[in-house]
Design a protein around this motif. Structure first.
Motif, PDB file in Angstrom:
ATOM      1  N   ARG A 139       0.818  -1.224   0.000  1.00  0.00           N
ATOM      2  CA  ARG A 139       0.000   0.000   0.000  1.00  0.00           C
ATOM      3  C   ARG A 139       0.845   1.264   0.000  1.00  0.00           C
ATOM      4  O   ARG A 139       0.628   2.158  -0.807  1.00  0.00           O
ATOM      5  CB  ARG A 139      -0.929   0.008   1.227  1.00  0.00           C
ATOM      6  N   HIS A 140       1.812   1.341   0.908  1.00  0.00           N
ATOM      7  CA  HIS A 140       2.634   2.539   1.018  1.00  0.00           C
ATOM      8  C   HIS A 140       3.758   2.497  -0.015  1.00  0.00           C
ATOM      9  O   HIS A 140       4.062   1.448  -0.581  1.00  0.00           O
ATOM     10  CB  HIS A 140       3.178   2.677   2.438  1.00  0.00           C
ATOM     11  N   LEU A 189       5.149  -0.643  -2.221  1.00  0.00           N
ATOM     12  CA  LEU A 189       4.913  -0.722  -3.660  1.00  0.00           C
ATOM     13  C   LEU A 189       6.231  -0.942  -4.403  1.00  0.00           C
ATOM     14  O   LEU A 189       6.294  -1.712  -5.371  1.00  0.00           O
ATOM     15  CB  LEU A 189       4.222   0.556  -4.148  1.00  0.00           C
ATOM     16  N   THR A 198      -4.252  -7.818  -2.252  1.00  0.00           N
ATOM     17  CA  THR A 198      -3.808  -6.947  -1.171  1.00  0.00           C
ATOM     18  C   THR A 198      -4.988  -6.142  -0.655  1.00  0.00           C
ATOM     19  O   THR A 198      -6.120  -6.324  -1.117  1.00  0.00           O
ATOM     20  CB  THR A 198      -2.660  -6.034  -1.661  1.00  0.00           C
ATOM     21  N   ARG A 206      -6.783  -2.356   0.082  1.00  0.00           N
ATOM     22  CA  ARG A 206      -6.807  -1.059  -0.564  1.00  0.00           C
ATOM     23  C   ARG A 206      -6.470   0.042   0.441  1.00  0.00           C
ATOM     24  O   ARG A 206      -6.986   0.046   1.564  1.00  0.00           O
ATOM     25  CB  ARG A 206      -8.198  -0.799  -1.165  1.00  0.00           C
ATOM     26  N   GLU A 207      -5.586   0.937   0.059  1.00  0.00           N
ATOM     27  CA  GLU A 207      -5.242   2.099   0.879  1.00  0.00           C
ATOM     28  C   GLU A 207      -6.208   3.222   0.534  1.00  0.00           C
ATOM     29  O   GLU A 207      -6.210   3.739  -0.578  1.00  0.00           O
ATOM     30  CB  GLU A 207      -3.801   2.529   0.619  1.00  0.00           C
ATOM     31  N   ASP A 226      -4.551   7.377   0.425  1.00  0.00           N
ATOM     32  CA  ASP A 226      -3.319   7.733  -0.271  1.00  0.00           C
ATOM     33  C   ASP A 226      -3.556   8.631  -1.480  1.00  0.00           C
ATOM     34  O   ASP A 226      -2.653   8.872  -2.262  1.00  0.00           O
ATOM     35  CB  ASP A 226      -2.572   6.472  -0.707  1.00  0.00           C
ATOM     36  N   GLN A 235      -2.410   7.097  -4.753  1.00  0.00           N
ATOM     37  CA  GLN A 235      -1.021   6.682  -4.965  1.00  0.00           C
ATOM     38  C   GLN A 235      -0.912   5.194  -5.245  1.00  0.00           C
ATOM     39  O   GLN A 235      -0.213   4.779  -6.178  1.00  0.00           O
ATOM     40  CB  GLN A 235      -0.180   7.036  -3.737  1.00  0.00           C
ATOM     41  N   GLN A 236      -1.594   4.377  -4.450  1.00  0.00           N
ATOM     42  CA  GLN A 236      -1.523   2.925  -4.623  1.00  0.00           C
ATOM     43  C   GLN A 236      -2.081   2.495  -5.977  1.00  0.00           C
ATOM     44  O   GLN A 236      -1.417   1.763  -6.728  1.00  0.00           O
ATOM     45  CB  GLN A 236      -2.297   2.223  -3.494  1.00  0.00           C
ATOM     46  N   SER A 237      -3.299   2.953  -6.283  1.00  0.00           N
ATOM     47  CA  SER A 237      -3.933   2.544  -7.533  1.00  0.00           C
ATOM     48  C   SER A 237      -3.144   3.040  -8.740  1.00  0.00           C
ATOM     49  O   SER A 237      -3.005   2.339  -9.743  1.00  0.00           O
ATOM     50  CB  SER A 237      -5.383   3.045  -7.593  1.00  0.00           C
ATOM     51  N   TYR A 282      -8.410  -6.774  -4.628  1.00  0.00           N
ATOM     52  CA  TYR A 282      -8.352  -6.199  -3.284  1.00  0.00           C
ATOM     53  C   TYR A 282      -9.274  -6.971  -2.345  1.00  0.00           C
ATOM     54  O   TYR A 282     -10.310  -7.508  -2.754  1.00  0.00           O
ATOM     55  CB  TYR A 282      -8.775  -4.725  -3.307  1.00  0.00           C
TER      56      TYR A 282
END
Length: 250
Positions: A125-126, A130, A154, A156-157, A160, A163-165, A186
């Motif tokens: 996530r962070h 990643l 994983t 989902r954040e 963020d 940022q993750q997606s 997810y």
């Protein structure tokens, strides 16, 4: 080949075979095989290239024979354990240990039969997590295998700001250029961390892919080369099954 070059190969052989014996004694048989094979080849190179003294040649022949016999014993043992569905080895990564890049850790379990990989890790996530997953994918792209699909499950954040997606979408597109498919899913309930290879190997890492420590700076040793990056303490359990299930199977 110069004497200095031969001496360097000999030193490398000793180091590699020492590692092989350590892995052997700790029960990490599949990993030890990789080191035995590499070390034996290095000794063969020394024997062919530069050793003129017949007593030394005899010494090297005996060493090579001994290591080859041990490697064959390990192969037979591993084969039997796999057939019985009982194969399990455990690697303990100590606090601040180095030498555990993804290439080093996963190399023994990658083969030409490997075409599909499942990664279940709630913490991709962070940004550093990643990047860990990116490096894992790069390792598979470079490896001597034919991976076509990587599945990631994983969490989902939500905070963020995309940022993750965005990162995973970019990685998916980049992998497609290499001929690989990233199947992304997810889940809000997963907790366990597990990696499955469809050649039968299952790797469970206590900290998932996030077992590296943050480097002291962007220009510090270990920032780029993960074999030189210090690790958090964690345990890696490796199993083998002839019937590999996908992460979605019960």
């Amino acid at each position: 080949m110069t004497q200095n070059h031969v001496s360097g190969i000999e030193t490398s052989a000793i180091s590699v075979l020492k590692r092989a014996v350590e892995m052997d004694q700790s029960g990490c048989f599949e990993s030890s095989l990789v080191y035995y094979q590499e070390g034996i080849q290095l000794l063969l190179d020394v024997l062919k290239a530069a050793v003129k003294d017949e007593s030394k040649r005899g010494h090297y022949r005996d060493k090579i024979k001994s290591y080859m016999e041990r490697a064959e014993q390990i192969k037979a043992h591993v084969k039997q354990m796999k057939e019985e569905g009982k194969y399990h080895e455990q690697i303990r990564i100590a606090e601040d240990a180095t030498g555990y890049s993804f290439e080093s850790l996963f190399k023994p379990y990658i083969s030409n039969l490997l075409t599909e990989v499942w990664v279940e890790d709630p913490y991709i996530r962070h940004i550093h997590q990643l990047y860990n997953f990116l490096r894992f994918c790069e390792m598979l792209v470079k490896a001597s295998c034919k991976v076509k699909t990587i599945h990631l499950l994983t969490t989902r954040e939500e905070t963020d700001s995309g940022q993750q997606s965005s990162a995973l979408s970019e990685l998916k597109e980049s992998l497609s250029v290499q001929g690989l498919t990233l199947d992304l899913q997810y889940s809000s309930t997963i907790h366990d961390r597990e990696i499955r290879f469809n050649n039968g190997w299952i790797i469970k890492i206590g900290r998932g892919l996030d077992y590296f420590k943050k480097p002291t700076g962007r220009f510090s040793i270990g920032y780029c080369d993960y074999d030189l990056r210090q690790c958090h303490e964690t345990t890696v359990d490796i199993f083998h099954t002839k019937h590999t299930k996908t992460l979605g199977d019960s």
